[in-house]
Design a protein around this motif. Sequence first.
Motif, PDB file in Angstrom:
ATOM      1  N   GLN A 130       0.177   3.877   5.945  1.00 29.65           N
ATOM      2  CA  GLN A 130       0.983   2.672   6.135  1.00 29.65           C
ATOM      3  C   GLN A 130       0.233   1.415   5.688  1.00 29.65           C
ATOM      4  O   GLN A 130       0.821   0.497   5.109  1.00 29.65           O
ATOM      5  CB  GLN A 130       1.402   2.543   7.604  1.00 29.65           C
ATOM      6  CG  GLN A 130       2.356   3.635   8.075  1.00 29.65           C
ATOM      7  CD  GLN A 130       3.638   3.680   7.263  1.00 29.65           C
ATOM      8  OE1 GLN A 130       4.218   2.652   6.932  1.00 29.65           O
ATOM      9  NE2 GLN A 130       4.094   4.890   6.944  1.00 29.65           N
ATOM     10  N   LEU A 131      -1.075   1.381   5.944  1.00 34.60           N
ATOM     11  CA  LEU A 131      -1.876   0.255   5.484  1.00 34.60           C
ATOM     12  C   LEU A 131      -1.903   0.179   3.970  1.00 34.60           C
ATOM     13  O   LEU A 131      -1.875  -0.906   3.392  1.00 34.60           O
ATOM     14  CB  LEU A 131      -3.303   0.370   6.028  1.00 34.60           C
ATOM     15  CG  LEU A 131      -3.497   0.044   7.513  1.00 34.60           C
ATOM     16  CD1 LEU A 131      -4.925   0.330   7.931  1.00 34.60           C
ATOM     17  CD2 LEU A 131      -3.138  -1.411   7.791  1.00 34.60           C
ATOM     18  N   ILE A 148       4.005  -0.387  -1.287  1.00 30.41           N
ATOM     19  CA  ILE A 148       5.331   0.174  -1.003  1.00 30.41           C
ATOM     20  C   ILE A 148       5.395   1.647  -1.418  1.00 30.41           C
ATOM     21  O   ILE A 148       5.562   2.536  -0.592  1.00 30.41           O
ATOM     22  CB  ILE A 148       6.471  -0.631  -1.663  1.00 30.41           C
ATOM     23  CG1 ILE A 148       6.346  -2.114  -1.291  1.00 30.41           C
ATOM     24  CG2 ILE A 148       7.830  -0.067  -1.240  1.00 30.41           C
ATOM     25  CD1 ILE A 148       6.403  -2.407   0.185  1.00 30.41           C
ATOM     26  N   LYS A 149       5.259   1.921  -2.725  1.00 26.80           N
ATOM     27  CA  LYS A 149       5.125   3.297  -3.221  1.00 26.80           C
ATOM     28  C   LYS A 149       3.858   3.359  -4.068  1.00 26.80           C
ATOM     29  O   LYS A 149       3.926   3.304  -5.302  1.00 26.80           O
ATOM     30  CB  LYS A 149       6.349   3.707  -4.051  1.00 26.80           C
ATOM     31  CG  LYS A 149       7.607   3.900  -3.224  1.00 26.80           C
ATOM     32  CD  LYS A 149       8.738   4.444  -4.075  1.00 26.80           C
ATOM     33  CE  LYS A 149       9.975   4.715  -3.227  1.00 26.80           C
ATOM     34  NZ  LYS A 149      11.095   5.258  -4.061  1.00 26.80           N
ATOM     35  N   PRO A 150       2.696   3.438  -3.430  1.00 27.29           N
ATOM     36  CA  PRO A 150       1.435   3.376  -4.184  1.00 27.29           C
ATOM     37  C   PRO A 150       1.353   4.441  -5.269  1.00 27.29           C
ATOM     38  O   PRO A 150       1.705   5.602  -5.059  1.00 27.29           O
ATOM     39  CB  PRO A 150       0.377   3.622  -3.097  1.00 27.29           C
ATOM     40  CG  PRO A 150       1.030   3.199  -1.825  1.00 27.29           C
ATOM     41  CD  PRO A 150       2.472   3.561  -1.984  1.00 27.29           C
ATOM     42  N   MET A 192      -4.864  11.907   4.341  1.00 21.62           N
ATOM     43  CA  MET A 192      -4.926  10.517   4.808  1.00 21.62           C
ATOM     44  C   MET A 192      -4.118  10.380   6.105  1.00 21.62           C
ATOM     45  O   MET A 192      -3.043  10.942   6.252  1.00 21.62           O
ATOM     46  CB  MET A 192      -4.344   9.580   3.751  1.00 21.62           C
ATOM     47  CG  MET A 192      -4.429   8.103   4.137  1.00 21.62           C
ATOM     48  SD  MET A 192      -3.589   7.044   2.936  1.00 21.62           S
ATOM     49  CE  MET A 192      -4.614   7.287   1.502  1.00 21.62           C
ATOM     50  N   SER A 193      -4.657   9.672   7.073  1.00 21.10           N
ATOM     51  CA  SER A 193      -3.958   9.480   8.335  1.00 21.10           C
ATOM     52  C   SER A 193      -2.691   8.658   8.121  1.00 21.10           C
ATOM     53  O   SER A 193      -2.550   7.951   7.129  1.00 21.10           O
ATOM     54  CB  SER A 193      -4.869   8.775   9.338  1.00 21.10           C
ATOM     55  OG  SER A 193      -5.129   7.450   8.918  1.00 21.10           O
ATOM     56  N   ARG A 194      -1.795   8.769   9.095  1.00 20.42           N
ATOM     57  CA  ARG A 194      -0.538   8.019   9.007  1.00 20.42           C
ATOM     58  C   ARG A 194      -0.792   6.510   8.972  1.00 20.42           C
ATOM     59  O   ARG A 194      -0.163   5.778   8.217  1.00 20.42           O
ATOM     60  CB  ARG A 194       0.352   8.389  10.187  1.00 20.42           C
ATOM     61  CG  ARG A 194       1.707   7.691  10.177  1.00 20.42           C
ATOM     62  CD  ARG A 194       2.576   8.153  11.322  1.00 20.42           C
ATOM     63  NE  ARG A 194       3.845   7.446  11.313  1.00 20.42           N
ATOM     64  CZ  ARG A 194       4.885   7.785  10.582  1.00 20.42           C
ATOM     65  NH1 ARG A 194       4.796   8.817   9.750  1.00 20.42           N
ATOM     66  NH2 ARG A 194       6.011   7.105  10.630  1.00 20.42           N
ATOM     67  N   LEU A 195      -1.747   6.051   9.796  1.00 19.75           N
ATOM     68  CA  LEU A 195      -2.071   4.628   9.816  1.00 19.75           C
ATOM     69  C   LEU A 195      -2.630   4.183   8.470  1.00 19.75           C
ATOM     70  O   LEU A 195      -2.257   3.127   7.944  1.00 19.75           O
ATOM     71  CB  LEU A 195      -3.096   4.340  10.915  1.00 19.75           C
ATOM     72  CG  LEU A 195      -3.599   2.882  11.001  1.00 19.75           C
ATOM     73  CD1 LEU A 195      -2.430   1.938  11.257  1.00 19.75           C
ATOM     74  CD2 LEU A 195      -4.653   2.745  12.089  1.00 19.75           C
ATOM     75  N   GLY A 196      -3.517   4.990   7.895  1.00 18.16           N
ATOM     76  CA  GLY A 196      -4.081   4.656   6.586  1.00 18.16           C
ATOM     77  C   GLY A 196      -3.019   4.610   5.510  1.00 18.16           C
ATOM     78  O   GLY A 196      -3.049   3.736   4.628  1.00 18.16           O
ATOM     79  N   GLY A 222      -0.362  -2.965   2.454  1.00 17.90           N
ATOM     80  CA  GLY A 222      -1.581  -3.756   2.387  1.00 17.90           C
ATOM     81  C   GLY A 222      -1.397  -5.068   1.654  1.00 17.90           C
ATOM     82  O   GLY A 222      -1.865  -6.122   2.109  1.00 17.90           O
ATOM     83  N   LEU A 223      -0.692  -5.028   0.511  1.00 20.09           N
ATOM     84  CA  LEU A 223      -0.495  -6.247  -0.269  1.00 20.09           C
ATOM     85  C   LEU A 223       0.345  -7.254   0.498  1.00 20.09           C
ATOM     86  O   LEU A 223       0.082  -8.465   0.444  1.00 20.09           O
ATOM     87  CB  LEU A 223       0.167  -5.920  -1.606  1.00 20.09           C
ATOM     88  CG  LEU A 223       0.373  -7.106  -2.559  1.00 20.09           C
ATOM     89  CD1 LEU A 223      -0.964  -7.734  -2.927  1.00 20.09           C
ATOM     90  CD2 LEU A 223       1.124  -6.672  -3.820  1.00 20.09           C
ATOM     91  N   LEU A 224       1.334  -6.768   1.227  1.00 19.87           N
ATOM     92  CA  LEU A 224       2.163  -7.661   2.045  1.00 19.87           C
ATOM     93  C   LEU A 224       1.315  -8.341   3.112  1.00 19.87           C
ATOM     94  O   LEU A 224       1.449  -9.550   3.359  1.00 19.87           O
ATOM     95  CB  LEU A 224       3.296  -6.872   2.695  1.00 19.87           C
ATOM     96  CG  LEU A 224       4.263  -7.654   3.593  1.00 19.87           C
ATOM     97  CD1 LEU A 224       4.946  -8.764   2.822  1.00 19.87           C
ATOM     98  CD2 LEU A 224       5.298  -6.714   4.212  1.00 19.87           C
TER      99      LEU A 224
END
Length: 318
Positions: free
Chosen positions: A7-8, A258-260, A1-5, A12-14
């Motif tokens: 982080q999203l 946060i920690k998926p 998974m890419s770094r951007l993905g 994401g919930l936020l």
Amino acid sequence: MSRLGHQLERFGLLLVWLAVIALFGAMRPDTFLSWSNFSSIFGSEAVLVIVTLGLIIPLTAGDFDLSIAQTLTFVSMLTALLSARMGVELGYVIPIALAAGACVGLVNGAITLYFRVHSLIVTLGVGTFLHGVTLWMSDSQTISGVSRALMQYVIINRIAGIPISFYYAIALAALVWYLLSYTAFGQQLLFTGRGRDVGRLTGVAVGRVRMSAFVASGVLGAIAGILYTGTTGSANPTSGTTLLLPAFAAAFLGATCIKPGRFNAWGSVIAVYFLVTGINGLSVLGFRTYVHDLFYGGALVVAVMISQLVSGRKERVL
């Protein structure tokens, strides 16, 4: 998974929470975006935050605590009776209430571990028993007239217009975050939840870890009960019943950010306020109260599905 993905996924919930705020704010700017509305949201749901934090500790170890809502109600009633009816000073009431919550956790852990009964069944039975005890203690009546000092330290004192109970909840979230992320006990909880047999082979005292998780859950349920009494100035024998579903919804939804894939404190806090913001926004728009159950129930189902998908993907990667 890419770094951007990545982080999203983490935040994401936020981002969705902020989008929900923007949506309701655009629809009802005068009422929804007022500081009084947000201070009410943050302050009134501190009890739910603490209940959710109590749930995620045994959940991390692979156990359920369905009794935590009734622990809250039982301790709330005990606090009100000691304070209002017996005139016990607050300095003695709080330790007694916390000890009562710890005892509930010990009972849950002892029956689960030594009789090898699933925690789901044990805590459901213990919670139902506590509900009966609470009704007996209160004669099915609301007990009011608790010490004003308790209300002073929970709801009357405010910082930036937000009741101080919110800051207690955030402090407990920081404590649980540190416990789960940076202590040996937190790592042992994680190993226990992922595989008890593997945990034993690596030297983890699985039974002791699970017992400690139940006790911690009971104590947090007791803290929530004390704060509930201080928030309302009274104790209702059915008060905690409505908190169990929202707490589970927030716990599983919080495991998606946060920690998926892991139950975590800050994800749970974000999930609580995301759900409450949604409910508040719908109420401002004039929707009826049955929407609460639709929203919480739907959120729990969706959260569990997403949590399972994230966990499954991580296991395939590993």
